[in-house]
Enzyme design. Structure first.
Site, PDB file in Angstrom:
ATOM      1  N   GLU A   1       2.079  -8.522   8.742  1.00  0.00           N
ATOM      2  CA  GLU A   1       2.343  -6.820   8.838  1.00  0.00           C
ATOM      3  C   GLU A   1       3.051  -6.140   7.695  1.00  0.00           C
ATOM      4  O   GLU A   1       3.612  -5.112   7.636  1.00  0.00           O
ATOM      5  CB  GLU A   1       2.432  -5.822  10.070  1.00  0.00           C
ATOM      6  CG  GLU A   1       2.063  -6.394  11.471  1.00  0.00           C
ATOM      7  CD  GLU A   1       0.347  -6.053  10.946  1.00  0.00           C
ATOM      8  OE1 GLU A   1      -0.607  -6.569  11.143  1.00  0.00           O
ATOM      9  OE2 GLU A   1      -0.268  -4.543  10.628  1.00  0.00           O
TER      10      GLU A   1
ATOM     11  N   PRO B   1       0.720  -0.983   0.773  1.00  0.00           N
ATOM     12  CA  PRO B   1       0.364   0.354  -0.293  1.00  0.00           C
ATOM     13  C   PRO B   1       0.331   1.215   0.063  1.00  0.00           C
ATOM     14  O   PRO B   1       0.305   2.331  -0.390  1.00  0.00           O
ATOM     15  CB  PRO B   1      -0.900  -0.115   1.286  1.00  0.00           C
ATOM     16  CG  PRO B   1      -1.062  -2.053   1.741  1.00  0.00           C
ATOM     17  CD  PRO B   1       0.625  -2.234   1.160  1.00  0.00           C
TER      18      PRO B   1
ATOM     19  N   ASP C   1      -8.130   1.126 -24.895  1.00  0.00           N
ATOM     20  CA  ASP C   1      -8.630   0.615 -23.737  1.00  0.00           C
ATOM     21  C   ASP C   1      -9.285   2.267 -23.093  1.00  0.00           C
ATOM     22  O   ASP C   1      -9.274   3.018 -23.769  1.00  0.00           O
ATOM     23  CB  ASP C   1      -7.474   0.401 -22.739  1.00  0.00           C
ATOM     24  CG  ASP C   1      -7.058  -0.461 -22.764  1.00  0.00           C
ATOM     25  OD1 ASP C   1      -5.579  -1.505 -22.543  1.00  0.00           O
ATOM     26  OD2 ASP C   1      -8.285  -1.661 -23.767  1.00  0.00           O
TER      27      ASP C   1
ATOM     28  N   ARG D   1      -1.897  -7.921 -21.007  1.00  0.00           N
ATOM     29  CA  ARG D   1      -2.342  -8.139 -21.846  1.00  0.00           C
ATOM     30  C   ARG D   1      -2.202  -7.128 -23.336  1.00  0.00           C
ATOM     31  O   ARG D   1      -3.057  -6.842 -23.984  1.00  0.00           O
ATOM     32  CB  ARG D   1      -3.947  -7.844 -21.558  1.00  0.00           C
ATOM     33  CG  ARG D   1      -4.038  -6.198 -20.382  1.00  0.00           C
ATOM     34  CD  ARG D   1      -5.615  -6.152 -19.864  1.00  0.00           C
ATOM     35  NE  ARG D   1      -6.673  -6.150 -21.130  1.00  0.00           N
ATOM     36  CZ  ARG D   1      -6.260  -5.006 -21.347  1.00  0.00           C
ATOM     37  NH1 ARG D   1      -5.496  -3.777 -21.677  1.00  0.00           N
ATOM     38  NH2 ARG D   1      -8.033  -4.835 -22.856  1.00  0.00           N
TER      39      ARG D   1
HETATM   40  C1  4FV Z   1      -1.191  -4.339  -0.970  1.00  0.00           C
HETATM   41  C2  4FV Z   1      -2.068  -3.403  -1.740  1.00  0.00           C
HETATM   42  C3  4FV Z   1      -2.237  -4.497   0.025  1.00  0.00           C
HETATM   43  C4  4FV Z   1      -0.654  -5.053   3.503  1.00  0.00           C
HETATM   44  C5  4FV Z   1      -0.302  -5.991   4.548  1.00  0.00           C
HETATM   45  C6  4FV Z   1      -0.537  -7.626   2.218  1.00  0.00           C
HETATM   46  C7  4FV Z   1      -1.137  -5.785   1.860  1.00  0.00           C
HETATM   47  C8  4FV Z   1       0.019  -7.008   4.044  1.00  0.00           C
HETATM   48  N1  4FV Z   1      -0.550  -5.078  -2.261  1.00  0.00           N
HETATM   49  N2  4FV Z   1      -1.179  -2.409  -2.783  1.00  0.00           N
HETATM   50  N3  4FV Z   1      -3.274  -1.940  -1.510  1.00  0.00           N
HETATM   51  N4  4FV Z   1      -0.974  -5.444   0.731  1.00  0.00           N
HETATM   52  O1  4FV Z   1      -3.161  -4.398   0.878  1.00  0.00           O
HETATM   53  O2  4FV Z   1      -0.379  -3.674  -2.684  1.00  0.00           O
HETATM   54  O3  4FV Z   1       1.432  -7.730   3.728  1.00  0.00           O
END
Ligand code: 4FV
Length: 252
Positions: free
Chosen positions: A115, A88, A168, A153
């Site tokens: 985490e 994230p 697209d 794609r």
């Molecule tokens: C995520 C996202 C995501 C965070 C904690 C995996 C999680 C756990 N990855 N974009 N949004 N990852 O939420 O890519 O480890």
């Protein structure tokens, strides 16, 4: 193009990446997808991949050593492979980013769990961090699948006709125009006549207008990035003006 996916749950990838267009692309050898279980790179008999966070706090953190060995196992075969961590905290994934990644011959995708990963993974082992959206998943696996799908794609030959990738949504930062197919009349809702006219310039003119309308009403933030002609801007002004007047009339 090659994808090596580092994960604690390789079976999650078995069906999504074997079906339909991606499955055929793998069969045609246009893309190679391999899943690598990070747990296979632990050295202890309990195959420990996570541990409690220094400084306390809830949850567990993925250990750096198994991840480092897993990445090294791929890089020893191809040192130029690019390592992407799905998190994230990463750069927002977009069609533009998908297009640039589709020029990479070899991507290593790291899927986090718990985490997340020890900070040394980011500092020492990762080339790029990408987020698929501002929400928290239980793991990076689904994010990796989204990336593999959106990037694959764009590889020539993966889609039936490469042209469709050029039409697209977001191709030109505009949302896609409305699509119709048979029946002509469904419960009294009919297909716009222009689409049956055979007049291709009238059809593409209508489609461009509808893409502009939809983008202006649903994602005005995208218009700033779209390269609009003066005619497009004039149309949007009139359309939005008309919309405002209509809303005023309906007391909205
Ligand atoms: C995520 C996202 C995501 C965070 C904690 C995996 C999680 C756990 N990855 N974009 N949004 N990852 O939420 O890519 O480890």
């Amino acid at each position: 193009m090659r994808f090596d996916i580092l994960t604690l749950f390789p079976d999650m990838f078995s069906s999504p990446l074997r079906e339909s267009i991606l499955g055929k692309a793998v069969e045609k050898g246009l893309i190679q997808i391999r899943t690598i279980n990070i747990r296979d790179f632990t050295l202890d008999k309990h195959q420990v991949v996570d541990d409690t966070p220094y400084g306390g706090g809830q949850g567990m953190v993925m250990k750096v050593e198994p991840i480092a060995r897993a990445i090294e196992s791929v890089k020893s075969q191809n040192p130029s492979a690019r390592v992407v961590y799905l998190t994230p905290q990463g750069r927002p994934f977009s069609q533009d980013l998908a297009r640039s990644l589709s020029t990479e011959p070899h991507l290593i995708l790291l899927c986090g769990r718990y985490e997340g990963v020890d900070e040394r993974v980011r500092q020492l082992l990762i080339d790029e961090e990408i987020s698929i959206g501002d929400y928290v998943l239980t793991g990076g696996e689904l994010a990796a699948m989204v990336l593999v799908d959106a990037v694959s794609r764009l590889i020539p030959g993966v889609l039936g006709c490469d042209r469709s990738a050029e039409e697209d949504s977001f191709f030109n930062f505009l949302l896609e125009y409305p699509q119709y197919t048979r029946p002509f009349n469904f419960k009294g809702s009919c297909v716009p006549e222009v689409l049956l006219s055979g007049n291709h310039s009238a059809i593409s003119f209508w489609r461009k207008r509808e893409a502009l309308r939809r983008t202006a009403l649903r994602r005005p933030d995208l218009l700033a990035k779209a390269n609009l002609s003066e005619e497009d801007k004039k149309f949007l002004e009139e359309m939005l003006g008309q919309n405002r007047r209509e809303k005023a009339r309906n007391g909205v």
